[in-house]
Scaffold this motif. Structure first.
Motif, PDB file in Angstrom:
ATOM      1  N   VAL A  44      18.840 -66.449 -58.369  1.00 20.92           N
ATOM      2  CA  VAL A  44      20.055 -65.824 -57.839  1.00 20.92           C
ATOM      3  C   VAL A  44      20.720 -65.114 -59.011  1.00 20.92           C
ATOM      4  O   VAL A  44      21.240 -65.749 -59.923  1.00 20.92           O
ATOM      5  CB  VAL A  44      20.993 -66.877 -57.202  1.00 20.92           C
ATOM      6  N   ASN A  45      20.672 -63.794 -58.961  1.00 21.32           N
ATOM      7  CA  ASN A  45      21.147 -62.980 -60.088  1.00 21.32           C
ATOM      8  C   ASN A  45      22.620 -62.575 -59.906  1.00 21.32           C
ATOM      9  O   ASN A  45      23.206 -62.805 -58.850  1.00 21.32           O
ATOM     10  CB  ASN A  45      20.253 -61.725 -60.181  1.00 21.32           C
ATOM     11  N   LYS A  46      23.186 -61.988 -60.916  1.00 20.14           N
ATOM     12  CA  LYS A  46      24.559 -61.451 -60.908  1.00 20.14           C
ATOM     13  C   LYS A  46      25.621 -62.529 -60.702  1.00 20.14           C
ATOM     14  O   LYS A  46      26.657 -62.284 -60.079  1.00 20.14           O
ATOM     15  CB  LYS A  46      24.720 -60.362 -59.838  1.00 20.14           C
ATOM     16  N   VAL A  47      25.317 -63.731 -61.194  1.00 24.67           N
ATOM     17  CA  VAL A  47      26.270 -64.830 -61.060  1.00 24.67           C
ATOM     18  C   VAL A  47      27.562 -64.510 -61.822  1.00 24.67           C
ATOM     19  O   VAL A  47      28.651 -64.966 -61.451  1.00 24.67           O
ATOM     20  CB  VAL A  47      25.605 -66.143 -61.558  1.00 24.67           C
ATOM     21  N   ASP A  48      27.462 -63.667 -62.860  1.00 24.54           N
ATOM     22  CA  ASP A  48      28.650 -63.276 -63.639  1.00 24.54           C
ATOM     23  C   ASP A  48      29.681 -62.526 -62.791  1.00 24.54           C
ATOM     24  O   ASP A  48      30.870 -62.525 -63.098  1.00 24.54           O
ATOM     25  CB  ASP A  48      28.235 -62.387 -64.822  1.00 24.54           C
ATOM     26  N   ALA A  49      29.209 -61.909 -61.717  1.00 29.94           N
ATOM     27  CA  ALA A  49      30.116 -61.095 -60.904  1.00 29.94           C
ATOM     28  C   ALA A  49      30.778 -61.904 -59.786  1.00 29.94           C
ATOM     29  O   ALA A  49      31.504 -61.355 -58.962  1.00 29.94           O
ATOM     30  CB  ALA A  49      29.334 -59.915 -60.322  1.00 29.94           C
ATOM     31  N   ILE A  50      30.532 -63.220 -59.774  1.00 28.05           N
ATOM     32  CA  ILE A  50      31.050 -64.055 -58.682  1.00 28.05           C
ATOM     33  C   ILE A  50      32.130 -65.016 -59.194  1.00 28.05           C
ATOM     34  O   ILE A  50      31.896 -65.765 -60.138  1.00 28.05           O
ATOM     35  CB  ILE A  50      29.892 -64.876 -58.054  1.00 28.05           C
ATOM     36  N   GLY A  82      21.792 -67.345 -62.256  1.00 32.22           N
ATOM     37  CA  GLY A  82      22.018 -66.771 -63.580  1.00 32.22           C
ATOM     38  C   GLY A  82      22.391 -65.309 -63.540  1.00 32.22           C
ATOM     39  O   GLY A  82      22.706 -64.763 -62.480  1.00 32.22           O
ATOM     40  N   SER A  83      22.366 -64.721 -64.712  1.00 38.41           N
ATOM     41  CA  SER A  83      22.714 -63.307 -64.810  1.00 38.41           C
ATOM     42  C   SER A  83      21.763 -62.617 -65.791  1.00 38.41           C
ATOM     43  O   SER A  83      21.787 -62.900 -66.985  1.00 38.41           O
ATOM     44  CB  SER A  83      24.153 -63.150 -65.286  1.00 38.41           C
ATOM     45  N   ALA A  84      20.949 -61.721 -65.238  1.00 41.64           N
ATOM     46  CA  ALA A  84      20.005 -60.976 -66.077  1.00 41.64           C
ATOM     47  C   ALA A  84      20.778 -60.104 -67.062  1.00 41.64           C
ATOM     48  O   ALA A  84      20.371 -59.935 -68.215  1.00 41.64           O
ATOM     49  CB  ALA A  84      19.100 -60.118 -65.195  1.00 41.64           C
ATOM     50  N   LEU A  85      21.901 -59.584 -66.603  1.00 42.78           N
ATOM     51  CA  LEU A  85      22.703 -58.690 -67.447  1.00 42.78           C
ATOM     52  C   LEU A  85      23.254 -59.442 -68.665  1.00 42.78           C
ATOM     53  O   LEU A  85      23.205 -58.944 -69.786  1.00 42.78           O
ATOM     54  CB  LEU A  85      23.848 -58.096 -66.616  1.00 42.78           C
ATOM     55  N   CYS A  86      23.765 -60.651 -68.452  1.00 42.10           N
ATOM     56  CA  CYS A  86      24.282 -61.453 -69.572  1.00 42.10           C
ATOM     57  C   CYS A  86      23.159 -61.772 -70.552  1.00 42.10           C
ATOM     58  O   CYS A  86      23.363 -61.733 -71.770  1.00 42.10           O
ATOM     59  CB  CYS A  86      24.911 -62.749 -69.067  1.00 42.10           C
TER      60      CYS A  86
HETATM   61  N1  LIG Z   1      26.938 -57.845 -62.889  1.00 40.14           N
HETATM   62  C1  LIG Z   1      25.630 -57.823 -62.972  1.00 40.14           C
HETATM   63  N2  LIG Z   1      24.950 -56.706 -62.694  1.00 40.14           N
HETATM   64  C2  LIG Z   1      23.601 -56.725 -62.785  1.00 40.14           C
HETATM   65  C3  LIG Z   1      22.892 -57.886 -63.190  1.00 40.14           C
HETATM   66  N3  LIG Z   1      21.568 -57.597 -63.164  1.00 40.14           N
HETATM   67  C4  LIG Z   1      21.455 -56.321 -62.791  1.00 40.14           C
HETATM   68  N4  LIG Z   1      22.680 -55.781 -62.564  1.00 40.14           N
HETATM   69  C5  LIG Z   1      22.998 -54.406 -62.162  1.00 40.14           C
HETATM   70  O1  LIG Z   1      22.483 -54.145 -60.861  1.00 40.14           O
HETATM   71  C6  LIG Z   1      22.062 -52.779 -60.754  1.00 40.14           C
HETATM   72  C7  LIG Z   1      20.660 -52.736 -60.200  1.00 40.14           C
HETATM   73  O2  LIG Z   1      19.790 -53.213 -61.174  1.00 40.14           O
HETATM   74  P1  LIG Z   1      18.262 -52.876 -61.148  1.00 40.14           P
HETATM   75  O3  LIG Z   1      17.646 -53.420 -62.366  1.00 40.14           O
HETATM   76  O4  LIG Z   1      18.089 -51.440 -60.817  1.00 40.14           O
HETATM   77  O5  LIG Z   1      17.801 -53.776 -59.944  1.00 40.14           O
HETATM   78  P2  LIG Z   1      16.711 -53.501 -58.839  1.00 40.14           P
HETATM   79  O6  LIG Z   1      16.389 -54.778 -58.203  1.00 40.14           O
HETATM   80  O7  LIG Z   1      15.607 -52.692 -59.423  1.00 40.14           O
HETATM   81  O8  LIG Z   1      17.527 -52.652 -57.805  1.00 40.14           O
HETATM   82  P3  LIG Z   1      17.052 -52.165 -56.381  1.00 40.14           P
HETATM   83  O9  LIG Z   1      15.585 -51.916 -56.500  1.00 40.14           O
HETATM   84  O10 LIG Z   1      17.867 -50.927 -56.210  1.00 40.14           O
HETATM   85  O11 LIG Z   1      17.391 -53.251 -55.449  1.00 40.14           O
HETATM   86  C8  LIG Z   1      22.211 -52.184 -62.142  1.00 40.14           C
HETATM   87  O12 LIG Z   1      23.417 -51.471 -62.178  1.00 40.14           O
HETATM   88  C9  LIG Z   1      22.292 -53.402 -63.048  1.00 40.14           C
HETATM   89  O13 LIG Z   1      23.041 -53.181 -64.224  1.00 40.14           O
HETATM   90  C10 LIG Z   1      23.644 -59.066 -63.486  1.00 40.14           C
HETATM   91  O14 LIG Z   1      23.136 -60.110 -63.824  1.00 40.14           O
HETATM   92  N5  LIG Z   1      25.002 -58.968 -63.372  1.00 40.14           N
END
Ligand SMILES: Nc1nc2c(ncn2[C@@H]2O[C@H](COP(=O)(O)OP(=O)(O)OP(=O)(O)O)[C@@H](O)[C@H]2O)c(=O)[nH]1
Length: 251
Positions: A44-50, A82-86
């Motif tokens: 479960v990604n983007k946990v930082d945004a929740i 977690g958060s891939a971005l972090c």
């Molecule tokens: N806040 C936040 N944003 C994230 C995180 N991981 C990815 N993003 C953002 O989500 C957007 C989509 O990321 P991508 O890597 O293109 O993901 P994807 O699965 O290929 O996207 P789709 O194929 O369009 O579903 C980008 O703007 C990333 O910066 C995260 O952990 N936290």
């Protein structure tokens, strides 16, 4: 995702904490089932945004239900938040880097190391073809079955009726030159006297005489419903589907 799927041993399915499951989540689970994947790990990604913890609980609960409805072990499946971005930006390690490590640990623990089929004749489906100046043509891909030693005769099957015969003069796996390549390896094979144009993605490298090419074959077909991300309308005459077989894609 289907490309090369014949050799998938497990899968990580990613959902965004902010969105939860999407239509493609279902589609991917169904496809995973169809290609015989038994074990899945959820990230479960983007946990930082929740902000709201309950949201995460909801996503987890819904994922477990969904996994079960597709025949996976929903209750036991590891779900890592977690958060891939972090992780990428080196901040908040408790949801960033640490969770990526935990994700990989879950993969190691939950997805069994498959038994490789080393007894059967060698087969590798070509994913990529390179030309290396001064050396020759290299084909790369993942070995589906068998074992190949350096300096062995092979055949390239799939493009023409008659297979191309050649010899593998070098093998590279994980950037190292090796004496052999075996089922499960991702290898590059240097082919003697073959021009780049002679080989295309989708052909197979096989032990001579074990595989022949065919123009007609019988398939069983599962058509995805609209809800599963499939077609919205029926099939018409002269419909030309896109077909993937191992790494080959044809329309
Ligand atoms: N806040 C936040 N944003 C994230 C995180 N991981 C990815 N993003 C953002 O989500 C957007 C989509 O990321 P991508 O890597 O293109 O993901 P994807 O699965 O290929 O996207 P789709 O194929 O369009 O579903 C980008 O703007 C990333 O910066 C995260 O952990 N936290």
């Amino acid at each position: 995702m289907i490309t090369g799927a014949a050799s998938m041993d497990g899968a990580i399915i990613v959902v965004a904490a902010s969105d939860g499951q999407m239509p493609q989540t279902r589609e991917h689970l169904l496809l995973a089932r169809q290609v015989g994947i038994q074990k899945i790990v959820v990230f479960v990604n983007k946990v930082d945004a929740i902000e709201d913890k309950e949201m995460l609980e909801l996503v987890e609960m819904e994922m477990r239900e969904l996994l079960s409805s597709y025949g996976f072990e929903g209750d036991e499946t590891p779900i890592i938040m977690g958060s891939a971005l972090c992780a990428l930006e080196n901040r908040q390690p408790e949801i960033g880097a640490t969770q990526i490590d935990n994700l990989m640990n879950a993969v190691d623990e939950w997805i069994p190391t498959p038994q490789r089929d080393l007894e059967k004749p060698f087969l590798m489906s070509v994913e990529d073809v390179f030309s290396i100046p001064g050396r020759g043509t290299v084909v790369s891909g993942r070995v589906e079955r068998g074992l190949l030693k350096k300096d062995t005769e092979i055949e390239l099957v799939g493009k023409n009726k008659v297979p191309i015969k050649t010899k593998v003069t070098d093998i590279e796996t994980f950037k190292k030159s090796c004496d052999e390549s075996r089922a499960g390896d991702n290898s590059g094979l240097l082919l003697r006297g073959i021009k780049r144009e002679e080989v295309t993605r989708g052909m197979v490298v096989v032990k001579p005489g074990t595989v022949t090419s065919h123009k007609k074959f019988l398939v069983s077909m599962y058509v995805l419903t609209k809800e599963e991300g499939g077609r919205h309308t029926g099939f018409h005459g002269n419909y030309r589907p896109q077909i993937f077989i191992r790494t080959a894609g044809k329309s």
